[in-house]
Each structure stands twice: as structure tokens, then as C-alpha cells.
Design a protein around this motif. Structure first.
Motif, PDB file in Angstrom:
ATOM      1  N   VAL A  86      35.528 -23.402   4.065  1.00 37.73           N
ATOM      2  CA  VAL A  86      35.434 -23.441   5.518  1.00 37.73           C
ATOM      3  C   VAL A  86      35.654 -22.020   6.008  1.00 37.73           C
ATOM      4  CG1 VAL A  86      36.409 -24.379   7.644  1.00 37.73           C
ATOM      5  CG2 VAL A  86      36.305 -25.806   5.576  1.00 37.73           C
ATOM      6  N   THR A  87      34.695 -21.502   6.784  1.00 37.05           N
ATOM      7  CA  THR A  87      34.792 -20.148   7.327  1.00 37.05           C
ATOM      8  C   THR A  87      34.974 -20.224   8.832  1.00 37.05           C
ATOM      9  OG1 THR A  87      33.383 -19.304   5.562  1.00 37.05           O
ATOM     10  CG2 THR A  87      33.643 -17.909   7.503  1.00 37.05           C
ATOM     11  N   LEU A  88      35.952 -19.464   9.334  1.00 42.06           N
ATOM     12  CA  LEU A  88      36.273 -19.476  10.757  1.00 42.06           C
ATOM     13  C   LEU A  88      36.046 -18.093  11.357  1.00 42.06           C
ATOM     14  CD1 LEU A  88      39.669 -21.310  10.342  1.00 42.06           C
ATOM     15  CD2 LEU A  88      37.501 -22.338  11.003  1.00 42.06           C
ATOM     16  N   VAL A  89      35.487 -18.087  12.570  1.00 45.29           N
ATOM     17  CA  VAL A  89      35.303 -16.861  13.336  1.00 45.29           C
ATOM     18  C   VAL A  89      35.655 -17.194  14.784  1.00 45.29           C
ATOM     19  CG1 VAL A  89      33.666 -15.093  14.100  1.00 45.29           C
ATOM     20  CG2 VAL A  89      33.406 -16.123  11.836  1.00 45.29           C
ATOM     21  N   ALA A  90      36.468 -16.348  15.408  1.00 48.86           N
ATOM     22  CA  ALA A  90      36.834 -16.555  16.815  1.00 48.86           C
ATOM     23  C   ALA A  90      36.092 -15.541  17.672  1.00 48.86           C
ATOM     24  CB  ALA A  90      38.335 -16.396  16.979  1.00 48.86           C
ATOM     25  N   PHE A  91      35.676 -15.961  18.876  1.00 49.86           N
ATOM     26  CA  PHE A  91      34.987 -15.082  19.828  1.00 49.86           C
ATOM     27  C   PHE A  91      35.786 -15.043  21.120  1.00 49.86           C
ATOM     28  CE2 PHE A  91      31.704 -16.457  16.935  1.00 49.86           C
ATOM     29  CZ  PHE A  91      30.964 -15.307  16.729  1.00 49.86           C
ATOM     30  N   ASP A  92      35.834 -13.844  21.749  1.00 49.40           N
ATOM     31  CA  ASP A  92      36.491 -13.760  23.054  1.00 49.40           C
ATOM     32  C   ASP A  92      35.451 -13.886  24.156  1.00 49.40           C
ATOM     33  OD1 ASP A  92      35.233 -11.297  23.254  1.00 49.40           O
ATOM     34  OD2 ASP A  92      37.058 -10.115  22.995  1.00 49.40           O
ATOM     35  N   ASP A  93      35.904 -13.785  25.425  1.00 51.97           N
ATOM     36  CA  ASP A  93      35.003 -13.950  26.567  1.00 51.97           C
ATOM     37  C   ASP A  93      33.886 -12.915  26.599  1.00 51.97           C
ATOM     38  OD1 ASP A  93      36.415 -16.111  27.420  1.00 51.97           O
ATOM     39  OD2 ASP A  93      37.645 -14.990  28.848  1.00 51.97           O
ATOM     40  N   ALA A  94      34.125 -11.761  25.998  1.00 51.07           N
ATOM     41  CA  ALA A  94      33.121 -10.693  25.988  1.00 51.07           C
ATOM     42  C   ALA A  94      32.153 -10.835  24.818  1.00 51.07           C
ATOM     43  CB  ALA A  94      33.810  -9.330  25.937  1.00 51.07           C
ATOM     44  N   GLY A  95      32.379 -11.804  23.964  1.00 54.24           N
ATOM     45  CA  GLY A  95      31.477 -12.012  22.838  1.00 54.24           C
ATOM     46  C   GLY A  95      31.879 -11.261  21.587  1.00 54.24           C
ATOM     47  N   ARG A  96      33.047 -10.600  21.617  1.00 57.93           N
ATOM     48  CA  ARG A  96      33.509  -9.892  20.423  1.00 57.93           C
ATOM     49  C   ARG A  96      34.070 -10.911  19.438  1.00 57.93           C
ATOM     50  NH1 ARG A  96      35.327  -6.237  24.770  1.00 57.93           N
ATOM     51  NH2 ARG A  96      37.143  -7.602  24.881  1.00 57.93           N
ATOM     52  N   SER A  97      33.820 -10.659  18.181  1.00 63.28           N
ATOM     53  CA  SER A  97      34.260 -11.608  17.161  1.00 63.28           C
ATOM     54  C   SER A  97      35.436 -11.065  16.364  1.00 63.28           C
ATOM     55  CB  SER A  97      33.112 -11.943  16.214  1.00 63.28           C
ATOM     56  OG  SER A  97      32.732 -10.813  15.463  1.00 63.28           O
ATOM     57  N   SER A  98      36.189 -11.978  15.830  1.00 62.19           N
ATOM     58  CA  SER A  98      37.287 -11.636  14.929  1.00 62.19           C
ATOM     59  C   SER A  98      36.723 -11.451  13.524  1.00 62.19           C
ATOM     60  CB  SER A  98      38.315 -12.759  14.918  1.00 62.19           C
ATOM     61  OG  SER A  98      37.746 -13.926  14.312  1.00 62.19           O
ATOM     62  N   ASN A  99      37.580 -11.018  12.631  1.00 57.33           N
ATOM     63  CA  ASN A  99      37.178 -10.995  11.226  1.00 57.33           C
ATOM     64  C   ASN A  99      37.031 -12.442  10.751  1.00 57.33           C
ATOM     65  OD1 ASN A  99      37.319  -8.187  11.096  1.00 57.33           O
ATOM     66  ND2 ASN A  99      39.494  -8.235  10.553  1.00 57.33           N
ATOM     67  N   ARG A 100      36.128 -12.619   9.829  1.00 60.28           N
ATOM     68  CA  ARG A 100      35.941 -13.960   9.265  1.00 60.28           C
ATOM     69  C   ARG A 100      37.118 -14.307   8.369  1.00 60.28           C
ATOM     70  NH1 ARG A 100      30.459 -15.727   9.452  1.00 60.28           N
ATOM     71  NH2 ARG A 100      29.168 -14.117  10.390  1.00 60.28           N
ATOM     72  N   ALA A 101      37.488 -15.548   8.387  1.00 59.45           N
ATOM     73  CA  ALA A 101      38.532 -16.049   7.489  1.00 59.45           C
ATOM     74  C   ALA A 101      37.981 -17.284   6.800  1.00 59.45           C
ATOM     75  CB  ALA A 101      39.789 -16.385   8.270  1.00 59.45           C
ATOM     76  N   SER A 102      37.999 -17.253   5.495  1.00 58.11           N
ATOM     77  CA  SER A 102      37.485 -18.385   4.716  1.00 58.11           C
ATOM     78  C   SER A 102      38.626 -19.054   3.972  1.00 58.11           C
ATOM     79  CB  SER A 102      36.424 -17.923   3.717  1.00 58.11           C
ATOM     80  OG  SER A 102      35.296 -17.440   4.402  1.00 58.11           O
ATOM     81  N   VAL A 103      38.563 -20.340   3.913  1.00 55.88           N
ATOM     82  CA  VAL A 103      39.577 -21.129   3.227  1.00 55.88           C
ATOM     83  C   VAL A 103      38.870 -22.111   2.314  1.00 55.88           C
ATOM     84  CG1 VAL A 103      41.490 -22.740   3.548  1.00 55.88           C
ATOM     85  CG2 VAL A 103      41.080 -20.964   5.249  1.00 55.88           C
ATOM     86  N   ASP A 104      39.355 -22.198   1.075  1.00 57.48           N
ATOM     87  CA  ASP A 104      38.823 -23.189   0.139  1.00 57.48           C
ATOM     88  C   ASP A 104      39.659 -24.454   0.307  1.00 57.48           C
ATOM     89  OD1 ASP A 104      37.595 -24.568  -1.874  1.00 57.48           O
ATOM     90  OD2 ASP A 104      38.330 -23.313  -3.498  1.00 57.48           O
TER      91      ASP A 104
END
Length: 97
Positions: A13-31
Motif C-alpha cells: 500500500v503506497t500513500l501520498v498526501a497532497f496539500d491545498d496547493a497541490g504539493r505532494s509529500s514523499n511516498r510511503a509504502s507499507v507491505d
């Protein structure tokens, strides 16, 4: 909270967070591991009831019949199929083996 459907075994499962400006966080993957799917076993139920007892009052026999029917209804709802006397005799012989 977000529900994520997982398959039996290992899932990434890979997670990415976005803020109101559309900037993304680093991806975080979990098995994420799940238990393997277990096949439902074959279950055989042989149920027979007596609807009349010569030495008991009819009210007791009536309750015995209604209880027998209630039990049969529960099993029938899980796996439809009724047996005739021949099928009951065959099931009994098979169980005896």
C-alpha cells in the motif's frame, strides 16, 4: 479513514498526501500481509427427528417436531438440499465406514 480491499497474502500500500496547493509529500509504502484465504470445508449434516413418541403426551411430541423443523431450517438456509429416507440410509452407512 479509508477502507482498502486487500488480497490474501502480501499487499503493498503506497500513500501520498497532497496539500491545498497541490504539493505532494514523499511516498510511503507499507507491505501489509493478510492471512491466506481458507477454503470452507465440506460439512455434512445428517439430521433425523422423531415426530411421534407413543409413551409421551402429544404436546411433547409437537415440541419435538417443531424443534426438529427449526434445526433443519437453519441448516437448509446455509446449504439447500433435502434428503429422502434412502439418502439418509446412505449417509448413515457412509458415516459408519
Amino acid at each position: 479513514m479509508i477502507d482498502v480491499a486487500l488480497e490474501p497474502g502480501s499487499n503493498v500500500v503506497t500513500l501520498v498526501a497532497f496539500d491545498d496547493a497541490g504539493r505532494s509529500s514523499n511516498r510511503a509504502s507499507v507491505d501489509v500481509g493478510t492471512a491466506p484465504a481458507i477454503a470452507r470445508p465440506d460439512v455434512w449434516v445428517v439430521a433425523a427427528g422423531v415426530g411421534w413418541f407413543p409413551n409421551l403426551p402429544s404436546t411433547i411430541s409437537s415440541r419435538a417436531r417443531s424443534t426438529m423443523r427449526a434445526i433443519a431450517t437453519v441448516f437448509e438456509s446455509q446449504a439447500p438440499g433435502q434428503a429422502l429416507r434412502q439418502a439418509i440410509d446412505q449417509a448413515h452407512a457412509q458415516l459408519a465406514r
